[in-house]
Design a protein around this motif. Structure first.
Motif: not given
Length: 107
Positions: A28-35, A45-52, A83-91
């Protein structure tokens, strides 16, 4: 009395659910980051972030961006909230993984 296997399976389940929450929030963050932040989107590398074939060095750029809280100076409240949510979930996910591994070796 609760067995060690039950505790371990429960910890694994909770860790897996929180890791799924983290991945979903990151997507979701990467999708929002585009705009909201197109330059950062290109840097990570937003478009290829989750690719192999995604570039790991570029993915670490996002990790350092979130770790150093550079997003706090951004003008978009939705972007900073994600960003804050992703950071907290990562921790949280890292802490749960550590506790689960510790429990696996103790039990």
């Amino acid at each position: 009395m609760i067995s060690g296997d039950t505790i371990l399976i429960t910890l694994m389940l909770v860790t897996a659910v929180n890791f799924a929450r983290y991945i979903t929030a990151l997507r979701s963050l990467i999708f929002i980051m585009r705009e909201a932040h197109p330059l950062l989107y290109q840097q990570v590398d937003g478009g290829g972030f989750f690719t192999t074939h995604g570039n790991v060095v570029k993915q670490f750029r996002l990790f350092h961006y979130l770790k150093s809280r550079e997003y706090l100076h951004h003008h978009d409240a939705l972007f900073t909230g994600k960003c804050n949510r992703v950071r907290e979930l990562f921790i949280l996910s890292c802490a749960l993984l550590g506790v689960t591994l510790l429990a696996a070796f103790v039990v």
